[in-house]
Each structure stands twice: as structure tokens, then as C-alpha cells.
Design an enzyme around this catalytic site. Structure first.
Site, PDB file in Angstrom:
ATOM      1  N   LYS A  80      12.634   8.592  -2.544  1.00 37.24           N
ATOM      2  CA  LYS A  80      11.387   9.243  -2.958  1.00 37.24           C
ATOM      3  C   LYS A  80      10.444   9.377  -1.756  1.00 37.24           C
ATOM      4  O   LYS A  80      10.614   8.672  -0.743  1.00 37.24           O
ATOM      5  CB  LYS A  80      10.726   8.423  -4.072  1.00 37.24           C
ATOM      6  CG  LYS A  80      10.394   6.999  -3.675  1.00 37.24           C
ATOM      7  CD  LYS A  80       9.979   6.145  -4.878  1.00 37.24           C
ATOM      8  CE  LYS A  80       9.683   4.726  -4.450  1.00 37.24           C
ATOM      9  NZ  LYS A  80       9.322   3.854  -5.575  1.00 37.24           N
TER      10      LYS A  80
ATOM     11  N   ARG B 255       3.572   0.072 -16.319  1.00 37.15           N
ATOM     12  CA  ARG B 255       3.454   1.330 -15.575  1.00 37.15           C
ATOM     13  C   ARG B 255       4.291   2.420 -16.229  1.00 37.15           C
ATOM     14  O   ARG B 255       3.761   3.446 -16.628  1.00 37.15           O
ATOM     15  CB  ARG B 255       3.868   1.114 -14.115  1.00 37.15           C
ATOM     16  CG  ARG B 255       3.685   2.342 -13.259  1.00 37.15           C
ATOM     17  CD  ARG B 255       4.014   2.091 -11.793  1.00 37.15           C
ATOM     18  NE  ARG B 255       5.443   1.942 -11.549  1.00 37.15           N
ATOM     19  CZ  ARG B 255       5.995   1.985 -10.325  1.00 37.15           C
ATOM     20  NH1 ARG B 255       5.222   2.141  -9.249  1.00 37.15           N
ATOM     21  NH2 ARG B 255       7.293   1.846 -10.164  1.00 37.15           N
TER      22      ARG B 255
ATOM     23  N   TYR C 160     -15.774   7.790  18.876  1.00 34.92           N
ATOM     24  CA  TYR C 160     -16.807   8.201  17.909  1.00 34.92           C
ATOM     25  C   TYR C 160     -17.680   7.027  17.521  1.00 34.92           C
ATOM     26  O   TYR C 160     -17.178   5.924  17.223  1.00 34.92           O
ATOM     27  CB  TYR C 160     -16.147   8.729  16.627  1.00 34.92           C
ATOM     28  CG  TYR C 160     -15.691  10.158  16.697  1.00 34.92           C
ATOM     29  CD1 TYR C 160     -16.614  11.198  16.904  1.00 34.92           C
ATOM     30  CD2 TYR C 160     -14.361  10.476  16.532  1.00 34.92           C
ATOM     31  CE1 TYR C 160     -16.184  12.520  16.942  1.00 34.92           C
ATOM     32  CE2 TYR C 160     -13.928  11.793  16.562  1.00 34.92           C
ATOM     33  CZ  TYR C 160     -14.853  12.813  16.770  1.00 34.92           C
ATOM     34  OH  TYR C 160     -14.422  14.111  16.799  1.00 34.92           O
TER      35      TYR C 160
ATOM     36  N   MET D  13      -9.031  11.824  14.702  1.00 40.27           N
ATOM     37  CA  MET D  13      -8.030  12.572  13.940  1.00 40.27           C
ATOM     38  C   MET D  13      -6.736  12.768  14.741  1.00 40.27           C
ATOM     39  O   MET D  13      -5.638  12.583  14.219  1.00 40.27           O
ATOM     40  CB  MET D  13      -8.595  13.942  13.542  1.00 40.27           C
ATOM     41  CG  MET D  13      -7.653  14.751  12.672  1.00 40.27           C
ATOM     42  SD  MET D  13      -8.247  16.423  12.329  1.00 40.27           S
ATOM     43  CE  MET D  13      -9.651  16.097  11.278  1.00 40.27           C
TER      44      MET D  13
HETATM   45  C1  LIG Z   1       9.922   2.635  -5.284  1.00 40.97           C
HETATM   46  C2  LIG Z   1      10.787   2.008  -6.292  1.00 40.97           C
HETATM   47  C3  LIG Z   1      11.843   1.162  -5.921  1.00 40.97           C
HETATM   48  C4  LIG Z   1      12.063   0.703  -4.504  1.00 40.97           C
HETATM   49  O1  LIG Z   1      11.133  -0.291  -4.222  1.00 40.97           O
HETATM   50  P1  LIG Z   1      11.170  -1.085  -2.819  1.00 40.97           P
HETATM   51  O2  LIG Z   1      10.164  -2.164  -3.010  1.00 40.97           O
HETATM   52  O3  LIG Z   1      10.766  -0.091  -1.783  1.00 40.97           O
HETATM   53  O4  LIG Z   1      12.552  -1.561  -2.622  1.00 40.97           O
HETATM   54  C5  LIG Z   1      12.717   0.730  -6.903  1.00 40.97           C
HETATM   55  N1  LIG Z   1      12.539   1.063  -8.202  1.00 40.97           N
HETATM   56  C6  LIG Z   1      11.519   1.836  -8.597  1.00 40.97           C
HETATM   57  C7  LIG Z   1      11.376   2.162 -10.032  1.00 40.97           C
HETATM   58  C8  LIG Z   1      10.599   2.317  -7.677  1.00 40.97           C
HETATM   59  O5  LIG Z   1       9.573   3.069  -8.089  1.00 40.97           O
END
Ligand SMILES: *Cc1c(COP(=O)(O)O)cnc(C)c1O
Length: 331
Positions: free
Chosen positions: A3, A102, A222, A270
Site C-alpha cells: 500500500k 478501525r 527562515y 521547502m
Molecule cells: C499496513 C498494514 C499492515 C502492515 O503493517 P506493518 O506494521 O507495516 O507491518 C498489515 N495489515 C494491515 C491491515 C495494514 O493496514
């Protein structure tokens, strides 16, 4: 886990490398990430969408052989409707919430689902996600494992996926059928503040644009938030917060050269930032030299700590202006 552009490192080269290493299950967060990635994956790779079925994604997911993670009664109904429309069972993962609040079905929602399971769902995985796996002593891990085991009793015979990176390193009770490492694949420490068993996979070198010597009293960057107390030698680097180097590194973090720590002075801009190179020999750095931001002297976890964040954020924010060079894995 690929992802967020494979944690900022480039989803296509990373996925191809993982496929060549034997991975066949890939996860992204959003349907449109899956639509972009699917054409680059061989047919025997399975691609899951963690956030489930966004409205309108049902048809394209079914047609493109993308597997949604069903997180709610609404997802279940819409995927079953799609299966009926296609006239064939459709693959899915079913997520249960075991204590993170979640994504996924609550125990009551799982009961309701099992009391009247709709036709047409080919459930390939039962999954859940750990909230505190980066803290091995946190009792929440054990509570979540128990909740997962209760869900597994209700859905026997379905392969189970539970552990993220931190969960993998808790113990084998968390491994089940399929693990889902993210940050550990990309070299991050799975357990906060503990020795990291993983090797780094990314390094970041930034070019010097200018060097200069400033007198005592010079205002640096800055807002003039750093004032030189003595004559200093400075280098201006050609990356800043637009490249994902957090502004929180202002007057805090450092770059490295030749084993020497070179503190960041003043605010991160930046497109640039200023470091103190007084500790180096006068001609050690000039325009075009590179200094290390991520590498053998400074891990993604080190940089994250200085910036008050986590390695995940450092990686996923890595900028699009960097020249990215992929080194083939030697096998
Ligand atoms: C992002 C995610 C993972 C991976 O988590 P890490 O801590 O990066 O290994 C696994 N499962 C779900 C559902 C996630 O959202």
C-alpha cells in the site's frame, strides 16, 4: 503490504521483486491502487484491497480479479449482490475487529453474518489487525489474539491472517496461515525502541548546492531561528520538506558524511536545508557532493525519532523529486 506506493519505495519495482522472491499475496489500501497495480501483476498473484469496497468499486474489482477485504455488513451485501450479478462466487477476505475499532466486523456483526450468510462469497481469508504489535509487552496483543481465536472457532476451515511486522516478531502464536509484513520488509524496526533484526533496504543521499563560511552572529534560515555563536562552515542541501524531510527536523536532525554527524541548522525549507560542516576538513564537501540522510549512519528509525514521527511516515513521504535507483537483488 504494498500500500501507499509500497511504503513510498515504488510499488511496481517492489512488487515485482517480491513476486520474484515467491510472494503471491499482495495488499493495497484503496481500490484505485489495486486498479493501477493489477495490470503489472502476473495472473497467479492475488491482490487484496484492505479498505474494502468503496461505492462503485464492485464491478471493476470483480472484473479485474481484485479481492476486497469485507469490513462491514454493507460490504458483504454489495459483494454478494455483485456475485449474483456475475453468476459466480466471488473471492473475498473477511475482516473482524479484535480490538482496534478501525475496520472489520464486531463479534455481534460476525454472529449476524453467520446466522444468515449470503450466497456467492468465496471467503479466502479471515483477517484482523493488531493495534499494539510494536509494543511486545502490551497486554492488548494477548487480548486481541484471544478475540481472534474466538472468531476462528466461528469460521473454521478458513485460512487466517493476523500478524503485521510487529506481530510476526511477537511469537509463532500470531503467525497463522498468512503474515502481512509491511515496515519490516522495508527495513523498519518491527518493535519500537528494540534492536532491529531487519536489514535496511533504502538509502537517501542529498546533494550539496553551496558551501559557505559565516561569521559569529549570522542568522541561519527562515526566521533566523539559529544564530551562529562562532565562525561556522555551512552547506546548503538540495532537499526540504517538499521532499518529505519533515520540517520538524529544524534545528534537530542531522546529515552524515564520512562518519561525521552534521547537524541541521535553522528551519528546514521547502527545497533546501542548511547543515553545519565545521567538523569536516575545509575541502571535504563542495557543490555536487552528497551527504547521507538515510544510510549506514542513520536509519529510517533514527531519522523518524529526530523528527518526532515513525519510520512509516519517513518512508511514505519520500519525495517524488528524488532520482530513484533500484539495485537488483542478488540471489
Ligand atoms: C499496513 C498494514 C499492515 C502492515 O503493517 P506493518 O506494521 O507495516 O507491518 C498489515 N495489515 C494491515 C491491515 C495494514 O493496514
Amino acid at each position: 503490504m504494498v500500500k501507499a506506493n509500497a511504503y513510498g519505495l515504488g510499488v511496481i519495482p517492489v512488487t515485482q521483486t517480491l513476486y520474484a522472491a515467491g510472494c503471491r499475496e499482495f495488499f493495497v489500501a484503496l481500490a484505485h491502487e489495486a486498479f493501477d497495480l493489477r495490470p503489472h501483476l502476473p495472473a497467479d498473484a492475488r491482490l487484496y484491497v484492505l479498505n474494502g469496497l468503496s461505492p462503485g468499486a464492485e464491478g471493476p474489482c470483480a472484473e479485474q480479479d481484485i479481492i476486497p477485504v469485507l469490513n462491514s455488513a454493507g460490504h458483504i451485501t454489495r459483494w454478494a449482490d455483485q456475485a449474483r450479478a456475475q453468476g459466480r462466487p466471488l473471492p473475498c477476505a473477511l475482516q473482524v475487529d479484535t480490538g482496534m475499532s478501525r475496520l472489520g466486523l464486531s463479534p455481534d456483526e460476525l454472529d449476524a453474518f453467520l446466522a444468515a450468510p449470503p450466497q456467492g462469497l468465496d471467503i479466502r481469508l479471515l483477517m484482523s489487525h493488531l493495534a499494539c504489535a510494536d509494543e511486545p509487552d502490551n497486554p492488548a496483543n494477548g487480548y486481541q489474539l484471544k478475540a481472534m481465536q474466538r472468531a476462528m472457532e466461528r469460521l473454521p476451515n478458513v485460512p487466517v491472517s493476523f500478524a503485521n511486522s510487529g506481530g510476526i516478531f511477537l511469537n509463532a502464536d500470531y503467525h497463522h496461515d498468512l503474515i502481512r509484513p509491511g515496515i519490516a520488509l522495508y527495513g523498519g524496526a518491527p518493535h519500537d525502541g528494540q534492536p532491529n533484526p531487519m536489514q535496511p533496504v533504502a538509502r537517501l543521499d542529498i546533494a550539496v548546492t553551496q558551501t559557505r563560511t559565516v561569521p559569529a552572529g549570522a542568522h541561519i534560515g527562515y526566521g533566523g531561528t539559529f544564530i551562529a555563536e562562532r565562525e561556522m562552515r555551512l552547506a546548503t542541501l538540495s532537499a526540504g520538506y517538499a521532499d518529505g524531510l519533515p520540517r520538524a527536523l529544524s534545528n534537530r536532525g542531522a546529515a552524515w558524511f564520512d562518519g561525521v554527524r552534521l547537524p541541521i541548522l535553522g528551519r528546514v525549507s521547502m527545497d533546501s536545508m542548511i547543515i553545519d560542516i565545521s567538523a569536516l576538513k575545509p575541502d571535504a564537501l563542495q557543490a555536487g557532493s552528497f551527504v547521507e540522510l538515510i544510510g549506514p549512519h542513520q536509519s529510517i528509525d533514527d531519522l523518524a525519532r529526530d523528527a518526532g514521527t515513525i519510520s512509516y511516515e519517513i518512508l511514505t513521504q519520500l519525495g517524488s523529486r528524488y532520482f530513484r535507483h533500484y539495485i537488483p537483488v542478488s540471489s
